[in-house]
Structure formats: C-alpha cells, structure tokens
Design an enzyme around this catalytic site. Structure first.
Site, PDB file in Angstrom:
ATOM      1  N   ARG A  14      95.220  40.373 -41.683  1.00 55.45           N
ATOM      2  CA  ARG A  14      94.700  39.995 -40.366  1.00 55.45           C
ATOM      3  C   ARG A  14      94.692  38.479 -40.182  1.00 55.45           C
ATOM      4  O   ARG A  14      94.425  37.727 -41.093  1.00 55.45           O
ATOM      5  CB  ARG A  14      93.273  40.538 -40.229  1.00 55.45           C
ATOM      6  N   ARG A  18      73.286  45.692 -37.730  1.00 49.91           N
ATOM      7  CA  ARG A  18      74.007  45.751 -38.997  1.00 49.91           C
ATOM      8  C   ARG A  18      73.099  46.107 -40.163  1.00 49.91           C
ATOM      9  O   ARG A  18      73.565  46.230 -41.288  1.00 49.91           O
ATOM     10  CB  ARG A  18      74.601  44.377 -39.259  1.00 49.91           C
ATOM     11  N   ARG A  58      82.191  41.828 -48.533  1.00 52.47           N
ATOM     12  CA  ARG A  58      81.836  42.366 -47.211  1.00 52.47           C
ATOM     13  C   ARG A  58      81.788  43.887 -47.225  1.00 52.47           C
ATOM     14  O   ARG A  58      80.939  44.486 -46.586  1.00 52.47           O
ATOM     15  CB  ARG A  58      82.824  41.889 -46.145  1.00 52.47           C
ATOM     16  N   LYS A  86      86.707  47.650 -34.616  1.00 48.45           N
ATOM     17  CA  LYS A  86      85.633  47.619 -33.613  1.00 48.45           C
ATOM     18  C   LYS A  86      85.970  46.662 -32.462  1.00 48.45           C
ATOM     19  O   LYS A  86      85.782  47.002 -31.305  1.00 48.45           O
ATOM     20  CB  LYS A  86      84.307  47.186 -34.266  1.00 48.45           C
ATOM     21  N   ARG A 127      90.800  34.067 -41.687  1.00 54.84           N
ATOM     22  CA  ARG A 127      89.399  33.646 -41.730  1.00 54.84           C
ATOM     23  C   ARG A 127      88.952  33.368 -43.158  1.00 54.84           C
ATOM     24  O   ARG A 127      89.447  33.966 -44.092  1.00 54.84           O
ATOM     25  CB  ARG A 127      88.502  34.740 -41.124  1.00 54.84           C
TER      26      ARG A 127
HETATM   27  P1  ADP Z   1      83.559  41.984 -39.531  1.00 54.92           P
HETATM   28  O1  ADP Z   1      85.021  41.771 -39.387  1.00 54.92           O
HETATM   29  O2  ADP Z   1      83.066  42.020 -40.934  1.00 54.92           O
HETATM   30  O3  ADP Z   1      83.067  43.111 -38.686  1.00 54.92           O
HETATM   31  P2  ADP Z   1      82.096  40.061 -37.907  1.00 54.92           P
HETATM   32  O4  ADP Z   1      82.952  39.158 -37.153  1.00 54.92           O
HETATM   33  O5  ADP Z   1      81.395  41.159 -37.175  1.00 54.92           O
HETATM   34  O6  ADP Z   1      82.956  40.616 -39.106  1.00 54.92           O
HETATM   35  O7  ADP Z   1      80.956  39.224 -38.668  1.00 54.92           O
HETATM   36  C1  ADP Z   1      81.281  38.153 -39.525  1.00 54.92           C
HETATM   37  C2  ADP Z   1      80.053  37.691 -40.292  1.00 54.92           C
HETATM   38  O8  ADP Z   1      79.028  37.293 -39.381  1.00 54.92           O
HETATM   39  C3  ADP Z   1      79.390  38.735 -41.162  1.00 54.92           C
HETATM   40  O9  ADP Z   1      80.030  38.848 -42.413  1.00 54.92           O
HETATM   41  C4  ADP Z   1      77.981  38.165 -41.279  1.00 54.92           C
HETATM   42  O10 ADP Z   1      77.935  37.068 -42.162  1.00 54.92           O
HETATM   43  C5  ADP Z   1      77.737  37.619 -39.891  1.00 54.92           C
HETATM   44  N1  ADP Z   1      77.130  38.629 -38.987  1.00 54.92           N
HETATM   45  C6  ADP Z   1      77.686  39.132 -37.859  1.00 54.92           C
HETATM   46  N2  ADP Z   1      76.882  40.024 -37.256  1.00 54.92           N
HETATM   47  C7  ADP Z   1      75.765  40.096 -38.026  1.00 54.92           C
HETATM   48  C8  ADP Z   1      74.549  40.848 -37.958  1.00 54.92           C
HETATM   49  N3  ADP Z   1      74.333  41.715 -36.957  1.00 54.92           N
HETATM   50  N4  ADP Z   1      73.630  40.675 -38.942  1.00 54.92           N
HETATM   51  C9  ADP Z   1      73.833  39.813 -39.956  1.00 54.92           C
HETATM   52  N5  ADP Z   1      74.954  39.080 -40.083  1.00 54.92           N
HETATM   53  C10 ADP Z   1      75.924  39.202 -39.143  1.00 54.92           C
END
Ligand code: ADP
Ligand code: ZN
Length: 213
Positions: A127, A88, A171, A13, A160
């Site tokens: 990653r 989400r 996740r 994404k 990370r």
């Molecule tokens: P990913 O690589 O899983 O897409 P992100 O960088 O988008 O990871 O998000 C990392 C973390 O931030 C998620 O695992 C969650 O804990 C939190 N997070 C991000 N966006 C949201 C959201 N819209 N609602 C709830 N938690 C979120």
C-alpha cells in the site's frame, strides 16, 4: 447512514467508506486521517501522537474521545457518517454509546470486513498513500499513472511509517487484542453486519438488507 466500519488494518475500511459516502452524502470520518493531518500540520496534537502512531500502537482513549465528541457534532454530520477507525477499543465504544444516548442518536449498524490475515499482510506491505490528499494506491493492484505521484492531486505518494513489516505485525496484534472484541460488543447490541470481503457490491447488498429490516 450512521455506520461504524470494523476490521483489521488493510481490510479496506477507507475504500468502502469513500464509496458509500458518494451514495447518500454521509461523510467519512477517519481518526487515522485526522491524526496524520495534525502531525503534518505540526500541531500540538500531532506531537502527542506521533511516536505511538509510528510504532503502530493506539493513542489514548481520552484523546480520541475529545476529538470525536467535537467532530460528530459538526454540521456535516447531520446527513450521516461512516466511522473509519473509531471506535477501536471497548472503552471508546462504551463512551460512544453514552454519547449517543445523550444526543438521542442511533447507529444503523457496525459493518465488519472480516478479511483473512494473509490477504491483509499482502495489501498493507504494497500500500502507498498520498502525502497530501490521502488517496490510497497499491503497487500491485492499483498503481498510480506516474510512479510515486498521486493521480488526484499530483503530490508525492509514500509508504506510511506504520507500514513497515515490524509496525504492521504490531498493528495486527493490537487489532486482535484491543479492537477485535468490538465485534462481540456490537453483536450483543444487535448492530453487527459481517461480510467476508471488501468487494463493494457484496458490502452494499449486506448494508441494504440490514437497512430494510
Ligand atoms: P489502519 O490502517 O490501521 O486502519 P488508521 O489510519 O485507522 O490505520 O490509524 C492509524 C493509527 O492512528 C493507529 O495505528 C493508531 O495509532 C491511531 N488511531 C487511529 N484511530 C484510533 C483510535 N480510534 N484509537 C486509538 N488510536 C487510533
Ligand atoms: Zn493526492
């Protein structure tokens, strides 16, 4: 363009958002980046979300909606935006819909990157992310020129906290339970565009086709 990016962690994404952003001046808004920046800055918000994030759990809907209601009304959003990591959950999608109705705004589409699970796991475990600018690397497919150092800004790149095998497993489970239902939600809204790849040209073609009709 006002686009929501859907897909499991590691679907690509962020990479797609960055590429699309350069086309028409839309901004990428990544809730994950916003939260990680708050943690890095030692902000109160960061303290509230740190533990949930490290475990790969979601932070609360209220907290995310508070951030996004403000963010989406900032000046740079006028040109359009690519929402990466938001909404989400179904409650977040409902709240966003209500907010759009109030502001008289409309989404162009919700783009789903429908990537197989084994590809996802392979990508996530390899990653690496820049601690400063957020640039994403991959030890197999896109290593930095100098090991451990960001090509863009020279800062350290790391794995990370939420990219240990255990956190990744969690996740993916959280995605399947809480986020995957959004695919049906946006299909019902008539906004879903689904592609089985994160290959840029295919994704672009699908968006173009959609924006035309
Ligand atoms: P990913 O690589 O899983 O897409 P992100 O960088 O988008 O990871 O998000 C990392 C973390 O931030 C998620 O695992 C969650 O804990 C939190 N997070 C991000 N966006 C949201 C959201 N819209 N609602 C709830 N938690 C979120
Ligand atoms: Zn960097």
């Amino acid at each position: 363009m006002k686009i929501i990016l859907l897909g499991p962690p590691g679907a690509g994404k962020g990479t797609i958002a960055k590429a699309l952003m350069q086309l028409d001046g839309s901004v990428q808004i990544s809730t994950g980046d916003i939260l990680r920046a708050a943690i890095a800055a030692g902000a109160e918000l960061g303290k509230q979300v740190e533990a949930a994030m490290a475990a790969g759990d979601l932070v609360t809907d209220d907290l995310i909606m508070g951030i996004m209601e403000q963010r989406l009304q900032e000046e740079d959003c006028q040109q359009g935006y690519l929402l990466d990591g938001f909404p989400r959950t179904i409650p977040q999608a409902e709240a966003l819909k209500t907010m759009f109705a109030k502001l008289g705004e409309k989404l162009d589409c919700a783009l789903e990157l429908d990537i197989p699970r084994d590809v996802i796991i392979d990508r996530l475990t390899t990653r690496r992310t820049c601690t400063n600018c957020g640039e994403i690397y991959n030890v197999k497919f896109k290593p930095p020129k100098v090991e451990g150092i960001c090509d863009v800004c020279g800062s350290a790149i790391v794995q990370r906290d939420d990219e240990t095998e255990e956190a990744i497993e969690n996740r993916l489970q959280v995605y399947n339970q809480q986020t995957a239902p959004l695919v049906e939600f946006y299909r019902d809204e008539g906004l879903l565009v689904s592609v089985p790849t994160s290959e840029l040209e295919t994704v672009m073609a699908a968006i173009k086709e959609r924006l035309q009709d």
